[in-house]
Design a protein around this motif. Structure first.
Motif, PDB file in Angstrom:
ATOM      1  N   ARG A  41       0.826  -1.331  -0.008  1.00 51.87           N
ATOM      2  CA  ARG A  41      -0.054   0.073  -0.162  1.00 51.87           C
ATOM      3  C   ARG A  41       0.953   1.243   0.006  1.00 51.87           C
ATOM      4  NH1 ARG A  41      -3.152  -1.560   4.788  1.00 51.87           N
ATOM      5  NH2 ARG A  41      -3.786  -3.540   4.194  1.00 51.87           N
ATOM      6  N   ARG A  42       2.009   1.063   0.755  1.00 52.22           N
ATOM      7  CA  ARG A  42       2.937   2.265   0.976  1.00 52.22           C
ATOM      8  C   ARG A  42       3.361   2.722  -0.547  1.00 52.22           C
ATOM      9  NH1 ARG A  42       6.486   0.475   4.320  1.00 52.22           N
ATOM     10  NH2 ARG A  42       4.939   0.867   6.197  1.00 52.22           N
ATOM     11  N   GLU A  43       3.883   1.590  -1.051  1.00 52.44           N
ATOM     12  CA  GLU A  43       4.541   1.691  -2.362  1.00 52.44           C
ATOM     13  C   GLU A  43       3.583   2.315  -3.491  1.00 52.44           C
ATOM     14  OE1 GLU A  43       6.301  -1.596  -5.898  1.00 52.44           O
ATOM     15  OE2 GLU A  43       7.159  -1.851  -3.669  1.00 52.44           O
ATOM     16  N   GLN A  44       2.378   1.794  -3.426  1.00 52.35           N
ATOM     17  CA  GLN A  44       1.309   2.008  -4.316  1.00 52.35           C
ATOM     18  C   GLN A  44       0.984   3.627  -4.087  1.00 52.35           C
ATOM     19  OE1 GLN A  44      -0.280   0.250  -6.842  1.00 52.35           O
ATOM     20  NE2 GLN A  44      -1.055   2.188  -7.532  1.00 52.35           N
ATOM     21  N   ARG A  45       0.884   3.974  -2.831  1.00 52.07           N
ATOM     22  CA  ARG A  45       0.549   5.561  -2.441  1.00 52.07           C
ATOM     23  C   ARG A  45       1.847   6.449  -3.022  1.00 52.07           C
ATOM     24  NH1 ARG A  45      -1.429   4.632   2.411  1.00 52.07           N
ATOM     25  NH2 ARG A  45       0.431   4.101   3.130  1.00 52.07           N
ATOM     26  N   ALA A  46       3.022   5.845  -2.962  1.00 46.83           N
ATOM     27  CA  ALA A  46       4.199   6.458  -3.516  1.00 46.83           C
ATOM     28  C   ALA A  46       4.164   6.616  -4.741  1.00 46.83           C
ATOM     29  CB  ALA A  46       5.616   5.957  -2.929  1.00 46.83           C
ATOM     30  N   SER A  47       3.772   5.624  -5.598  1.00 42.13           N
ATOM     31  CA  SER A  47       3.562   5.509  -6.946  1.00 42.13           C
ATOM     32  C   SER A  47       2.397   6.556  -7.592  1.00 42.13           C
ATOM     33  CB  SER A  47       3.311   4.296  -7.426  1.00 42.13           C
ATOM     34  OG  SER A  47       3.215   4.164  -8.849  1.00 42.13           O
ATOM     35  N   ASP A  48       1.500   6.571  -6.688  1.00 44.79           N
ATOM     36  CA  ASP A  48       0.202   7.339  -7.014  1.00 44.79           C
ATOM     37  C   ASP A  48       0.646   8.759  -6.908  1.00 44.79           C
ATOM     38  OD1 ASP A  48      -1.300   5.274  -7.632  1.00 44.79           O
ATOM     39  OD2 ASP A  48      -2.323   5.160  -5.911  1.00 44.79           O
ATOM     40  N   GLU A  49       1.406   9.103  -5.882  1.00 48.63           N
ATOM     41  CA  GLU A  49       1.823  10.516  -5.654  1.00 48.63           C
ATOM     42  C   GLU A  49       2.830  11.175  -6.842  1.00 48.63           C
ATOM     43  OE1 GLU A  49       3.289  11.134  -1.878  1.00 48.63           O
ATOM     44  OE2 GLU A  49       1.384  10.221  -0.705  1.00 48.63           O
ATOM     45  N   PHE A  50       3.603  10.093  -7.127  1.00 48.81           N
ATOM     46  CA  PHE A  50       4.568  10.347  -8.245  1.00 48.81           C
ATOM     47  C   PHE A  50       3.790  10.560  -9.460  1.00 48.81           C
ATOM     48  CE2 PHE A  50       7.276   9.118 -11.669  1.00 48.81           C
ATOM     49  CZ  PHE A  50       8.436  10.166 -11.612  1.00 48.81           C
ATOM     50  N   ALA A  51       2.754   9.905  -9.874  1.00 47.19           N
ATOM     51  CA  ALA A  51       2.079  10.040 -10.943  1.00 47.19           C
ATOM     52  C   ALA A  51       1.310  11.098 -10.829  1.00 47.19           C
ATOM     53  CB  ALA A  51       1.188   8.870 -11.229  1.00 47.19           C
ATOM     54  N   ALA A  52       0.768  11.605  -9.720  1.00 52.81           N
ATOM     55  CA  ALA A  52       0.041  12.968  -9.901  1.00 52.81           C
ATOM     56  C   ALA A  52       0.934  13.960  -9.760  1.00 52.81           C
ATOM     57  CB  ALA A  52      -0.667  12.811  -8.183  1.00 52.81           C
ATOM     58  N   ARG A  53       2.033  13.987  -9.285  1.00 60.06           N
ATOM     59  CA  ARG A  53       3.157  15.121  -9.255  1.00 60.06           C
ATOM     60  C   ARG A  53       3.339  15.457 -10.573  1.00 60.06           C
ATOM     61  NH1 ARG A  53       6.260  13.656  -3.826  1.00 60.06           N
ATOM     62  NH2 ARG A  53       4.989  14.929  -2.799  1.00 60.06           N
ATOM     63  N   ALA A  54       3.685  14.381 -11.495  1.00 59.43           N
ATOM     64  CA  ALA A  54       4.255  14.216 -12.869  1.00 59.43           C
ATOM     65  C   ALA A  54       3.429  14.948 -13.692  1.00 59.43           C
ATOM     66  CB  ALA A  54       4.550  12.879 -13.266  1.00 59.43           C
ATOM     67  N   HIS A  55       1.856  14.396 -13.526  1.00 59.28           N
ATOM     68  CA  HIS A  55       0.756  14.997 -14.055  1.00 59.28           C
ATOM     69  C   HIS A  55       0.765  16.672 -13.828  1.00 59.28           C
ATOM     70  CE1 HIS A  55      -3.230  15.057 -16.318  1.00 59.28           C
ATOM     71  NE2 HIS A  55      -3.644  15.997 -14.978  1.00 59.28           N
TER      72      HIS A  55
END
Length: 151
Positions: free
Chosen positions: A130-144
């Motif tokens: 979940r932590r990894e997924q959250r970090a991945s989601d945050e990275f994707a949101a920042r990139a967007h």
């Protein structure tokens, strides 16, 4: 799962496995003692039967009262020995059964600890995922957001 919790559970598992191994050794010793006690009881009972048969054959011939008295005295002591060994064998069987139950309980504790460790590891893996997924989601949101800001 934290390192401290893992260490604690591993320590508990090691201790439980040691207790289980000790219980297995006790069961092995109790089984050997019970088998020896039963064997000795069987030998004494067989000897008593042989003794009675020999004297039954001997009484077909005339015998003095002192010989009959010796036969009866020895026969009584032999009966007592057989009875006593029967009690010893029964107690040995009971000790064996208690040792078997102690081993069963120890094996259950080991299995329960292993299951707890596996469950805790699975929970820790889910948390990490979940932590990894959250970090991945945050990275994707920042990139967007960065793409949107540069656009």
């Amino acid at each position: 799962m934290s390192s401290t919790a893992t260490d604690t559970l591993s320590l508990l598992l090691d201790r439980a496995e040691g207790e289980r191994d000790a219980a297995a050794r006790l069961l092995h010793a109790a089984s050997a003692q019970a088998q020896a006690a039963r064997a000795q009881h069987g030998e004494l009972a067989g000897y008593r039967q042989d003794y009675q048969q020999r004297w039954t054959q001997s009484f077909s011939q005339p015998a003095t009262m002192s010989i009959v008295g010796c036969y009866q005295s020895f026969g009584q002591r032999l009966n007592q020995a057989v009875d006593t060994q029967g009690h010893v064998a029964n107690h040995a069987d009971q000790r064996q059964e208690r040792a078997r139950e102690a081993l069963r309980q120890a094996e259950l504790r080991v299995a329960a600890l292993r299951q707890l460790i596996a469950r805790r590891q699975a929970e820790a893996a889910k948390v990490a995922q979940r932590r990894e997924q959250r970090a991945s989601d945050e990275f994707a949101a920042r990139a967007h957001l960065n793409r949107m800001a540069h656009a």
